[in-house]
Structures are given as structure tokens and as C-alpha cells.
Design a protein around this motif. Structure first.
Motif: not given
Lengths: 219, 219
Positions: B34-36, B40-47, B121-124
Motif C-alpha cells: 500500500r505504501a509503495g 510510486l504513483t506520486e513520485k515514481g520509482y527512482s526517487s 491530481f498528485r498521483r498518476g
């Protein structure tokens, strides 16, 4: 996408009023911008460190901080450089008076596909990459990225108005909304082409979009 | 997008044959997933680092490495969990027999917009985010992401075939190509909505896409 001949940003005054230093200072800046564009169009912002850029650009750290306050400042300079480069590419296709407006749109897609093919479809659009990462980027990036997309859209809307004037697009269509839809879909197509490492998504999208264009003519 | 009720992945056997440990082991896995997904939907993987996930999920590092070999393994588990969650959301809209196929497509867009609105609209889309970052991700991610998109496209193509059967879409259109174009454009629209923090790009894209759909009916 980033063709091999992507120029670096035109020279700008160095910040903080420092002396310009060695005669190759602006060359160092150009090399940094070029290396940054190459790496960020492929990997995005978050996963690329300043050290990686320095190594590729063969520029010492002191020179980087002579030209840029920090990584965020460098990122904004990359967006500005990419905007200038890409607007030139758009103008080359969209202002080609020997072609009809619809043929100019197709020409742009062909140039863009060739640009991606040169790098094995591993490099996407800097603006799309950073847009996707926005949740992890400094807030100032948002306005810069939206501004660049709007400038591309304005160029595209002008092309669509020409298409209306010559009957390729029906008068009932809204060129601005259609131009926004183009850039929404095109960024999605670049993303998908990069994911699949092949041009098919670009071609599929253009084929569909042109049908929309032609549907408008019939309506 | 990731509505508040996004479920975690169904329980799976822990890897490497370790004893399952405390009775809350699968709860820990659920919290990590859930936390992931949220991050990751907000910030992506790398960051996003593993430590950040551990802190939010309130799970000790040992528990993370009990369930996942490393960050890459965790990333693949997130893609699988997101696929299951999102396929359910698609089915909810696309299999709603009380609506016409076109109305079901619009229902999906409304549900998706509401999901994004709940998070400003911060999570894609996890798949769009990771697809954009592909140049910086482990190679195994590519096949997983393409596979998920194809499964969504297959569901969409089935909907479009139903639309052909009931005359909402002309027999001349290729449902598979149209479904691919939908996902190309929709991922672009999610990216743009996240960049602008507003629903307008989603609405613009659906409006244009439906016109294409209807243009097909007329042709």
C-alpha cells in the motif's frame, strides 16, 4: 526525443557575477547542457546525479557550480535549452510552406520518429519525462514544463488554423483544444514508444489523430 | 490514479522458503504494498527509497527483506498488485451491462477522474510513471509494464467489439488498434493532469476520443 544535432542553449551570462574565467567556460556549459539532455531524456531527473553528468561532460565540479546554483537550477536550464531546440524542430516542419498543413503534421511525426530511432527509442521527451516525475521535482519545474507545452501547443494551433483556412479541417473544430489533445496524446505515444523500444505507438497515434482531423473535415 | 480503497496484492507465499514468522507477516506485506503504491504513483520509482516506504508502512527492514529480495523485486510486486486493482476497476466500468459500451467508457473516465481528484491530481498511473522511467529501471520491468498495458487494452478492445455489435462503432474500425490508441492517449492525459493538477486534460482527451469513436459510426 533528442536528435544527434541537438544544440546546447545559447550563451547566457554566468550567474552571481563571478568572473567568466577561462575562455572555454561557455564550452563547459554547452557540454554540461548536452550531457544533461542526453541523460535526462533517457533516465529522467531523479535517477541522474550531478557527478554522472560531470563525468560524461568531462567538466570539473567547480565549473558546474560556476554555471548553475544546484541540480534544480541545472534542470531548469535543461528545460529552457530543450524548449529552444524543440521549437526549432517544430518550426522546421510546421512552417514548411511547400506542404499542406496536414502534411506538415505528418512531417513532424516523421522527423520525431527518426530522432528517436537514432537512439534506439531509448530517449523520450524531456518535458514528458520531467512531467511524469513532477511529484518528486522542485515546484518551480511545474510552471516551466506547462509553459513549454503551451508554447508547442500554440504553434500547433496556428498550424490547425491554417488547415481550417485551406479546408483540411472543418471550421467547427476548436484548433486550441485539438492542439492540446495532440500534445496529450503525443507525449503518451513517446512514452509508449520508449517503453516498447519501437516506433509503432507513434505511428498508431498519428494514424488515429489524422482520422480525427479528417473526420472534422467531413462533419 | 489510486483510489483510497486500493487493495494490496492477494497473499503470496513468502520467498526463499523462510518460516512465515509472526501472524501479522501478510499484514506487513500489505502495508508495504500500500505504501509503495501511494509513493510510486506520486513520485515514481527512482526517487523513492526503501527506507521511506518502511517508515510510512511502519514495518522493520527485516520484514521487507523477508517478503522481497530487493527494491526491484518490490517494484515488480507493486506492478502486479496495481494490475489486479486496476483490472477490477476497468471491469467495474466495462462490464456494466446497464450501460451502452460508449457510456461504459465514459464511466471509466469519470471513475478515474474521481480517483485522481481524491489525491489532488498528485498521483498518476503506476504503469505510466514506471514506463516513463524505464531508462533507469531494471530490464525485467519492461515486459511486466507492456504486459499490463496489453491486458488493459484487451479489455478495452472487447468493449469496442461490443460497441461495433450494437452499432456505436463502425465495422470498419480496428478495435485492437483503437484500444491501443486509447491507452497511448489516456496515459498522456494522466501525465498532463498530474502536471497541471487538474482534470481538464482527462476531459479534453475523452471528448476528442469519443469524437473519433462517433466519426467511425458515421464513416
Amino acid at each position: 526525443m533528442l536528435p544527434k544535432d541537438a544544440p546546447s542553449q545559447p550563451s547566457e551570462k554566468p550567474r552571481r557575477g563571478r568572473p567568466r574565467g577561462a575562455p572555454d567556460a561557455s564550452l563547459a556549459r554547452q557540454n554540461l547542457i548536452r550531457a544533461g539532455l542526453e541523460h535526462l531524456t533517457e533516465k529522467g531527473y531523479s535517477s541522474v546525479g550531478v557527478d554522472e553528468i560531470l563525468e560524461v561532460a568531462k567538466v570539473p565540479k567547480g565549473s558546474f557550480y560556476h554555471h548553475f546554483r544546484n541540480k534544480a537550477d541545472f534542470g531548469l536550464a535543461l528545460i529552457a535549452a530543450y524548449d529552444i531546440y524543440f521549437a526549432g524542430l517544430l518550426d522546421r516542419a510546421f512552417l514548411d510552406g511547400s506542404l499542406s498543413p496536414l502534411a506538415r503534421l505528418r512531417l513532424f511525426a516523421t522527423i520525431a520518429e527518426e530522432g528517436m530511432a537514432r537512439h534506439g527509442f531509448r530517449r523520450g521527451c524531456l518535458v514528458g519525462n520531467l512531467g511524469q516525475e513532477m511529484g518528486a521535482l522542485p515546484d518551480g519545474f511545474r510552471a516551466a514544463l506547462v509553459g513549454v507545452l503551451e508554447s508547442w501547443q500554440n504553434r500547433t494551433a496556428r498550424l490547425f488554423r491554417e488547415a481550417q483556412a485551406c479546408g483540411e479541417l472543418s471550421a467547427g473544430q476548436d484548433p486550441d483544444a485539438l492542439a492540446e489533445a495532440f500534445w496529450i496524446g503525443w507525449e503518451g505515444a513517446i512514452l509508449r514508444a520508449k517503453l516498447e523500444l519501437r516506433p509503432d505507438p507513434l505511428r498508431n497515434f498519428i494514424k488515429m489523430f489524422v482520422r480525427l482531423f479528417e473526420a472534422g473535415t467531413a462533419g
